[in-house]
Design a protein around this motif. Structure first.
Motif, PDB file in Angstrom:
ATOM      1  N   VAL A  50      29.038  22.459  32.559  1.00  0.00           N
ATOM      2  CA  VAL A  50      28.933  21.219  31.922  1.00  0.00           C
ATOM      3  C   VAL A  50      29.870  21.117  30.905  1.00  0.00           C
ATOM      4  CG1 VAL A  50      27.148  19.993  30.747  1.00  0.00           C
ATOM      5  CG2 VAL A  50      26.395  21.353  32.611  1.00  0.00           C
ATOM      6  N   ARG A  51      30.438  21.856  29.947  1.00  0.00           N
ATOM      7  CA  ARG A  51      31.025  21.857  28.915  1.00  0.00           C
ATOM      8  C   ARG A  51      32.641  21.415  29.567  1.00  0.00           C
ATOM      9  NH1 ARG A  51      34.715  25.120  27.156  1.00  0.00           N
ATOM     10  NH2 ARG A  51      33.519  27.026  28.347  1.00  0.00           N
ATOM     11  N   GLU A  52      33.019  22.584  30.566  1.00  0.00           N
ATOM     12  CA  GLU A  52      34.441  22.393  31.036  1.00  0.00           C
ATOM     13  C   GLU A  52      34.400  21.055  31.779  1.00  0.00           C
ATOM     14  OE1 GLU A  52      36.998  24.090  30.990  1.00  0.00           O
ATOM     15  OE2 GLU A  52      36.380  25.856  29.709  1.00  0.00           O
ATOM     16  N   LEU A  53      33.646  20.512  32.412  1.00  0.00           N
ATOM     17  CA  LEU A  53      33.637  19.016  32.976  1.00  0.00           C
ATOM     18  C   LEU A  53      33.844  18.033  32.038  1.00  0.00           C
ATOM     19  CD1 LEU A  53      31.242  19.545  36.085  1.00  0.00           C
ATOM     20  CD2 LEU A  53      33.602  19.619  36.044  1.00  0.00           C
ATOM     21  N   ARG A  54      33.082  18.009  30.837  1.00  0.00           N
ATOM     22  CA  ARG A  54      33.176  17.027  29.953  1.00  0.00           C
ATOM     23  C   ARG A  54      34.701  17.135  29.266  1.00  0.00           C
ATOM     24  NH1 ARG A  54      29.258  18.906  27.078  1.00  0.00           N
ATOM     25  NH2 ARG A  54      30.418  20.129  25.689  1.00  0.00           N
ATOM     26  N   GLU A  55      35.100  18.342  29.079  1.00  0.00           N
ATOM     27  CA  GLU A  55      36.570  18.621  28.301  1.00  0.00           C
ATOM     28  C   GLU A  55      37.416  18.115  29.204  1.00  0.00           C
ATOM     29  OE1 GLU A  55      35.047  22.393  25.475  1.00  0.00           O
ATOM     30  OE2 GLU A  55      36.687  22.621  27.204  1.00  0.00           O
ATOM     31  N   GLU A  56      37.416  18.563  30.374  1.00  0.00           N
ATOM     32  CA  GLU A  56      38.734  18.362  31.364  1.00  0.00           C
ATOM     33  C   GLU A  56      38.582  17.002  31.871  1.00  0.00           C
ATOM     34  OE1 GLU A  56      39.049  21.462  34.345  1.00  0.00           O
ATOM     35  OE2 GLU A  56      39.621  22.981  32.754  1.00  0.00           O
ATOM     36  N   LEU A  57      37.228  16.272  32.431  1.00  0.00           N
ATOM     37  CA  LEU A  57      37.311  15.310  33.157  1.00  0.00           C
ATOM     38  C   LEU A  57      36.489  13.978  32.367  1.00  0.00           C
ATOM     39  CD1 LEU A  57      35.938  16.832  36.722  1.00  0.00           C
ATOM     40  CD2 LEU A  57      38.611  16.431  35.828  1.00  0.00           C
ATOM     41  N   GLY A  58      35.730  14.226  31.366  1.00  0.00           N
ATOM     42  CA  GLY A  58      35.212  13.346  30.629  1.00  0.00           C
ATOM     43  C   GLY A  58      34.132  12.890  31.188  1.00  0.00           C
ATOM     44  N   ILE A  59      33.200  13.794  31.678  1.00  0.00           N
ATOM     45  CA  ILE A  59      32.090  13.198  32.697  1.00  0.00           C
ATOM     46  C   ILE A  59      30.838  14.255  32.066  1.00  0.00           C
ATOM     47  CG2 ILE A  59      33.189  12.636  34.524  1.00  0.00           C
ATOM     48  CD1 ILE A  59      32.446  14.967  36.119  1.00  0.00           C
ATOM     49  N   THR A  60      29.758  13.694  32.337  1.00  0.00           N
ATOM     50  CA  THR A  60      28.553  14.503  32.053  1.00  0.00           C
ATOM     51  C   THR A  60      28.061  14.871  33.512  1.00  0.00           C
ATOM     52  OG1 THR A  60      28.092  13.188  30.127  1.00  0.00           O
ATOM     53  CG2 THR A  60      26.190  14.561  30.846  1.00  0.00           C
ATOM     54  N   ALA A  61      27.734  16.114  33.806  1.00  0.00           N
ATOM     55  CA  ALA A  61      27.424  16.305  35.046  1.00  0.00           C
ATOM     56  C   ALA A  61      26.273  17.783  34.695  1.00  0.00           C
ATOM     57  CB  ALA A  61      28.469  17.155  36.007  1.00  0.00           C
ATOM     58  N   GLU A  62      25.539  18.068  35.964  1.00  0.00           N
ATOM     59  CA  GLU A  62      24.719  19.095  35.968  1.00  0.00           C
ATOM     60  C   GLU A  62      24.973  19.861  36.836  1.00  0.00           C
ATOM     61  OE1 GLU A  62      20.559  18.181  35.995  1.00  0.00           O
ATOM     62  OE2 GLU A  62      20.831  17.080  37.906  1.00  0.00           O
ATOM     63  N   ALA A  63      24.914  21.264  36.707  1.00  0.00           N
ATOM     64  CA  ALA A  63      25.023  22.502  37.661  1.00  0.00           C
ATOM     65  C   ALA A  63      23.734  22.180  38.709  1.00  0.00           C
ATOM     66  CB  ALA A  63      25.105  23.768  37.163  1.00  0.00           C
ATOM     67  N   VAL A  64      23.917  22.373  40.007  1.00  0.00           N
ATOM     68  CA  VAL A  64      22.782  22.437  40.783  1.00  0.00           C
ATOM     69  C   VAL A  64      22.355  23.769  41.305  1.00  0.00           C
ATOM     70  CG1 VAL A  64      21.935  21.150  42.957  1.00  0.00           C
ATOM     71  CG2 VAL A  64      23.332  19.845  41.393  1.00  0.00           C
ATOM     72  N   ALA A  65      23.315  24.103  42.315  1.00  0.00           N
ATOM     73  CA  ALA A  65      23.121  25.353  42.582  1.00  0.00           C
ATOM     74  C   ALA A  65      24.462  26.257  42.892  1.00  0.00           C
ATOM     75  CB  ALA A  65      22.548  25.214  44.244  1.00  0.00           C
ATOM     76  N   ARG A  66      24.139  27.609  42.608  1.00  0.00           N
ATOM     77  CA  ARG A  66      25.458  28.647  42.665  1.00  0.00           C
ATOM     78  C   ARG A  66      26.032  28.628  44.245  1.00  0.00           C
ATOM     79  NH1 ARG A  66      26.595  34.352  40.974  1.00  0.00           N
ATOM     80  NH2 ARG A  66      28.641  34.484  41.883  1.00  0.00           N
ATOM     81  N   VAL A  67      27.099  28.542  44.448  1.00  0.00           N
ATOM     82  CA  VAL A  67      27.466  28.825  45.853  1.00  0.00           C
ATOM     83  C   VAL A  67      27.646  30.517  45.905  1.00  0.00           C
ATOM     84  CG1 VAL A  67      29.406  28.861  47.181  1.00  0.00           C
ATOM     85  CG2 VAL A  67      28.885  26.805  45.991  1.00  0.00           C
TER      86      VAL A  67
END
Length: 135
Positions: A50-67
């Protein structure tokens, strides 16, 4: 040496997967990856994603499932992938840090980009997971 986890997001918009082209470091520049980064001390992989996606892409996302699986990077790092989704109102991803462009890849375009070597099996595993979920 203790294993360190690097997390990556398999972020989908419908059936399109987000790929990010590296701008740094020079050895990786121009190649494509699933966006993400290193898990910090005392941080869960999901929180790091979540933190990396905010820092790198400026988005708020949630982790759904581990591959399932993990892939060896340069020691001591290993790559783990989570499927992820954008949260409502998050906006569109933009390449803010370590990337110079982003691309939403349709299923027939997934192999049109020059993926980093370690991301190839991670993308394949993600697609296998999605195929099994669709059954």
């Amino acid at each position: 040496m203790t294993e360190r986890i690097v997390v990556a997001a398999a972020l989908f918009d419908g059936d399109r997967l987000l790929a990010a082209r590296r701008s740094a470091p020079p050895a990786l520049a121009g190649r494509w990856e699933l966006p993400g980064g290193k898990v910090e001390q005392d941080e869960s992989p999901e929180a790091a994603l979540v933190r990396e996606l905010r820092e790198e892409l400026g988005i708020t996302a949630e982790a759904v499932a581990r591959v399932p699986g993990q892939w060896v990077l340069k020691a001591p790092y290993v790559l783990q992938v989570w499927t992820a989704r954008l949260l409502p109102g998050s906006g569109d991803p933009e390449p803010l840090q370590d990337h110079d462009t982003l691309r939403w890849l349709a299923p027939d375009e997934l192999w049109d980009v020059d993926w980093l070597d370690q991301d190839v099996p991670a993308v394949r595993a993600t697609l296998a997971l999605l195929d099994s979920d669709a059954r």
